[in-house]
Motif scaffolding. Sequence first.
Motif, PDB file in Angstrom:
ATOM      1  N   LEU A  53       5.602   1.710  10.922  1.00 57.30           N
ATOM      2  CA  LEU A  53       6.009   1.781   9.513  1.00 57.30           C
ATOM      3  C   LEU A  53       5.268   0.728   8.685  1.00 57.30           C
ATOM      4  CD1 LEU A  53       9.911   2.174   9.799  1.00 57.30           C
ATOM      5  CD2 LEU A  53       8.180   3.982   9.617  1.00 57.30           C
ATOM      6  N   CYS A  54       5.146   1.021   7.399  1.00 59.93           N
ATOM      7  CA  CYS A  54       4.472   0.109   6.456  1.00 59.93           C
ATOM      8  C   CYS A  54       5.481  -0.346   5.396  1.00 59.93           C
ATOM      9  CB  CYS A  54       3.347   0.831   5.720  1.00 59.93           C
ATOM     10  SG  CYS A  54       2.184   1.678   6.784  1.00 59.93           S
ATOM     11  N   LYS A  55       5.452  -1.627   5.101  1.00 61.11           N
ATOM     12  CA  LYS A  55       6.278  -2.171   4.010  1.00 61.11           C
ATOM     13  C   LYS A  55       5.445  -2.082   2.738  1.00 61.11           C
ATOM     14  CE  LYS A  55       9.525  -5.959   3.546  1.00 61.11           C
ATOM     15  NZ  LYS A  55       9.949  -7.232   4.156  1.00 61.11           N
ATOM     16  N   ARG A  56       5.950  -1.396   1.726  1.00 58.26           N
ATOM     17  CA  ARG A  56       5.151  -1.086   0.552  1.00 58.26           C
ATOM     18  C   ARG A  56       4.852  -2.312  -0.311  1.00 58.26           C
ATOM     19  NH1 ARG A  56       4.538   4.101  -1.178  1.00 58.26           N
ATOM     20  NH2 ARG A  56       4.817   3.566  -3.376  1.00 58.26           N
ATOM     21  N   ALA A  57       3.582  -2.439  -0.684  1.00 57.57           N
ATOM     22  CA  ALA A  57       3.152  -3.527  -1.561  1.00 57.57           C
ATOM     23  C   ALA A  57       3.018  -3.053  -3.004  1.00 57.57           C
ATOM     24  CB  ALA A  57       1.812  -4.088  -1.074  1.00 57.57           C
ATOM     25  N   ILE A  58       3.360  -1.794  -3.236  1.00 55.54           N
ATOM     26  CA  ILE A  58       3.181  -1.213  -4.574  1.00 55.54           C
ATOM     27  C   ILE A  58       4.441  -0.490  -5.015  1.00 55.54           C
ATOM     28  CG2 ILE A  58       0.661  -0.939  -4.501  1.00 55.54           C
ATOM     29  CD1 ILE A  58       1.162   1.973  -3.568  1.00 55.54           C
ATOM     30  N   HIS A  59       4.545  -0.292  -6.320  1.00 56.22           N
ATOM     31  CA  HIS A  59       5.628   0.513  -6.882  1.00 56.22           C
ATOM     32  C   HIS A  59       5.293   1.984  -6.701  1.00 56.22           C
ATOM     33  CE1 HIS A  59       7.902  -2.782  -8.602  1.00 56.22           C
ATOM     34  NE2 HIS A  59       6.760  -3.316  -9.017  1.00 56.22           N
ATOM     35  N   PRO A  60       6.247   2.911  -6.645  1.00 48.90           N
ATOM     36  CA  PRO A  60       7.674   2.604  -6.580  1.00 48.90           C
ATOM     37  C   PRO A  60       8.096   2.151  -5.179  1.00 48.90           C
ATOM     38  CG  PRO A  60       7.341   4.953  -6.393  1.00 48.90           C
ATOM     39  CD  PRO A  60       5.977   4.345  -6.592  1.00 48.90           C
ATOM     40  N   ARG A  61       9.297   1.566  -5.109  1.00 43.12           N
ATOM     41  CA  ARG A  61       9.893   1.175  -3.834  1.00 43.12           C
ATOM     42  C   ARG A  61       9.132   0.054  -3.147  1.00 43.12           C
ATOM     43  NH1 ARG A  61      14.767   2.052  -3.337  1.00 43.12           N
ATOM     44  NH2 ARG A  61      14.772   2.597  -1.148  1.00 43.12           N
ATOM     45  N   GLU A 132       3.085  -5.379   5.018  1.00 42.40           N
ATOM     46  CA  GLU A 132       3.323  -5.638   6.422  1.00 42.40           C
ATOM     47  C   GLU A 132       3.320  -4.299   7.139  1.00 42.40           C
ATOM     48  OE1 GLU A 132       7.112  -7.609   8.830  1.00 42.40           O
ATOM     49  OE2 GLU A 132       6.986  -7.830   6.662  1.00 42.40           O
ATOM     50  N   VAL A 133       2.890  -4.287   8.388  1.00 41.80           N
ATOM     51  CA  VAL A 133       2.923  -3.064   9.191  1.00 41.80           C
ATOM     52  C   VAL A 133       3.515  -3.434  10.547  1.00 41.80           C
ATOM     53  CG1 VAL A 133       1.545  -1.213  10.217  1.00 41.80           C
ATOM     54  CG2 VAL A 133       0.866  -2.169   8.021  1.00 41.80           C
ATOM     55  N   GLN A 134       4.434  -2.594  11.033  1.00 43.31           N
ATOM     56  CA  GLN A 134       5.136  -2.987  12.257  1.00 43.31           C
ATOM     57  C   GLN A 134       5.588  -1.764  13.055  1.00 43.31           C
ATOM     58  OE1 GLN A 134       8.108  -6.066  11.407  1.00 43.31           O
ATOM     59  NE2 GLN A 134       9.240  -5.454  13.248  1.00 43.31           N
ATOM     60  N   LEU A 135       5.560  -1.903  14.400  1.00 43.86           N
ATOM     61  CA  LEU A 135       6.089  -0.851  15.273  1.00 43.86           C
ATOM     62  C   LEU A 135       7.593  -1.053  15.458  1.00 43.86           C
ATOM     63  CD1 LEU A 135       3.341  -0.726  18.082  1.00 43.86           C
ATOM     64  CD2 LEU A 135       3.957   1.168  16.555  1.00 43.86           C
ATOM     65  N   PHE A 136       8.349   0.043  15.336  1.00 46.14           N
ATOM     66  CA  PHE A 136       9.804  -0.026  15.474  1.00 46.14           C
ATOM     67  C   PHE A 136      10.290   0.985  16.516  1.00 46.14           C
ATOM     68  CE2 PHE A 136       9.142  -1.441  11.089  1.00 46.14           C
ATOM     69  CZ  PHE A 136      10.001  -2.539  10.996  1.00 46.14           C
ATOM     70  N   SER A 137      11.164   0.548  17.409  1.00 51.54           N
ATOM     71  CA  SER A 137      11.883   1.515  18.245  1.00 51.54           C
ATOM     72  C   SER A 137      13.042   2.064  17.404  1.00 51.54           C
ATOM     73  CB  SER A 137      12.400   0.855  19.518  1.00 51.54           C
ATOM     74  OG  SER A 137      13.231  -0.226  19.174  1.00 51.54           O
ATOM     75  N   GLU A 138      13.653   3.169  17.868  1.00 52.66           N
ATOM     76  CA  GLU A 138      14.667   3.842  17.052  1.00 52.66           C
ATOM     77  C   GLU A 138      15.761   2.881  16.582  1.00 52.66           C
ATOM     78  OE1 GLU A 138      16.623   7.156  18.907  1.00 52.66           O
ATOM     79  OE2 GLU A 138      17.685   7.706  17.065  1.00 52.66           O
ATOM     80  N   LYS A 139      16.234   2.056  17.491  1.00 51.45           N
ATOM     81  CA  LYS A 139      17.371   1.196  17.127  1.00 51.45           C
ATOM     82  C   LYS A 139      16.984   0.100  16.135  1.00 51.45           C
ATOM     83  CE  LYS A 139      17.056  -1.985  21.104  1.00 51.45           C
ATOM     84  NZ  LYS A 139      16.267  -2.971  20.336  1.00 51.45           N
TER      85      LYS A 139
END
Lengths: 190, 190
Positions: A53-61, A132-139
């Motif tokens: 997943l990526c954490k957005r650095a731009i609008h919106p959100r 930011e970009v990060q790998l996430f397991s479901e939980k």
Amino acid sequence: MNFCPKCGSTVTLKTPVDDTRERHICSGCNTIHYENPRNVVGTIPVWQDKVLLCKRAIHPRLGYWTLPAGFLEVGESTEAGAIRETFEEAGAIIEIGPLFSLLNVTHVEQVHLFYLAKLIEPKYQAGVESLEVQLFSEKDIPWNELAFPTVRKTLEWYFQDKRLGRLNEVNQIATHLDDVGYDERIDRKI
Amino acid sequence: MNFCPKCGSTVTLKTPVDDTRERHICSGCNTIHYENPRNVVGTIPVWQDKVLLCKRAIHPRLGYWTLPAGFLEVGESTEAGAIRETFEEAGAIIEIGPLFSLLNVTHVEQVHLFYLAKLIEPKYQAGVESLEVQLFSEKDIPWNELAFPTVRKTLEWYFQDKRLGRLNEVNQIATHLDDVGYDERIDRKI
């Protein structure tokens, strides 16, 4: 739309003959300017049991988490666009899989398309549109900090299908996908 | 694009900061005008062992046979557009099924999407964009008079899947489809 992009004359809203909707029609050159929804193409990039997943650095959100995705460009296929966006936003190189979800977001005139994808290696980095970009397991997925409903739905479907053992089946029986080239036009004269 | 549709000033091709492509940018109001591919949505309307085709009354490919399909409109979902086009071009009322094919036609800046569909009853009639509408079994399909490669490919896939007994599986495991409404926005403030 107030002015004709072709000739600069004013446009007016009228329903053309044999049409059922009002269109922007140029008062100068009579061109009918159609408006249509745009495609947003992205991926579900997987490494082992985790999703990128990526954490957005731009609008919106801004500051919320999303699957890598963005507007399909003229001249590229939906798959090529999804691969490009995954590289641009997450710095990740993927092997793209079948189309996994299609979501209409009519109130913003968009169609969202997400493809299954595998990371070639666990390498990634934030592009200019990501904080930011990060790998996430479901939980560990930040379910309350997701940017868009289409991302949430797609992730819910993904983990549900994974639990049900359906992801391999999707690979075999999903929607048929192909590109049609200029050389495949049936009649070159048109 | 020569003129800004918003303010009527001239536009120039430039690559915006943080972008990788040239865009039409207004010299007056600085609006960036993006151009994106358009979606063509249609169906494979089936009655018993036959598929409904339309003979085109309009250019391009006037006089050639096609599956009912047309441009997705602003404010409608891909499914709703496919149902509308099937009614407008073929006068047929359908029960729509899963997304069956997605074909990129990059040289004309289009994405074609075809849904499986069942005719509610064997009633149909040519709309203003069709000369004729007819049900065809596989052996009678006018393969050499089809309008577009995306129609040919979709019909080939359809009859192949039918022979292989895969159409029921498609119904269960195809691409996930949904619409996202205004009320589902995660954050109303944005």
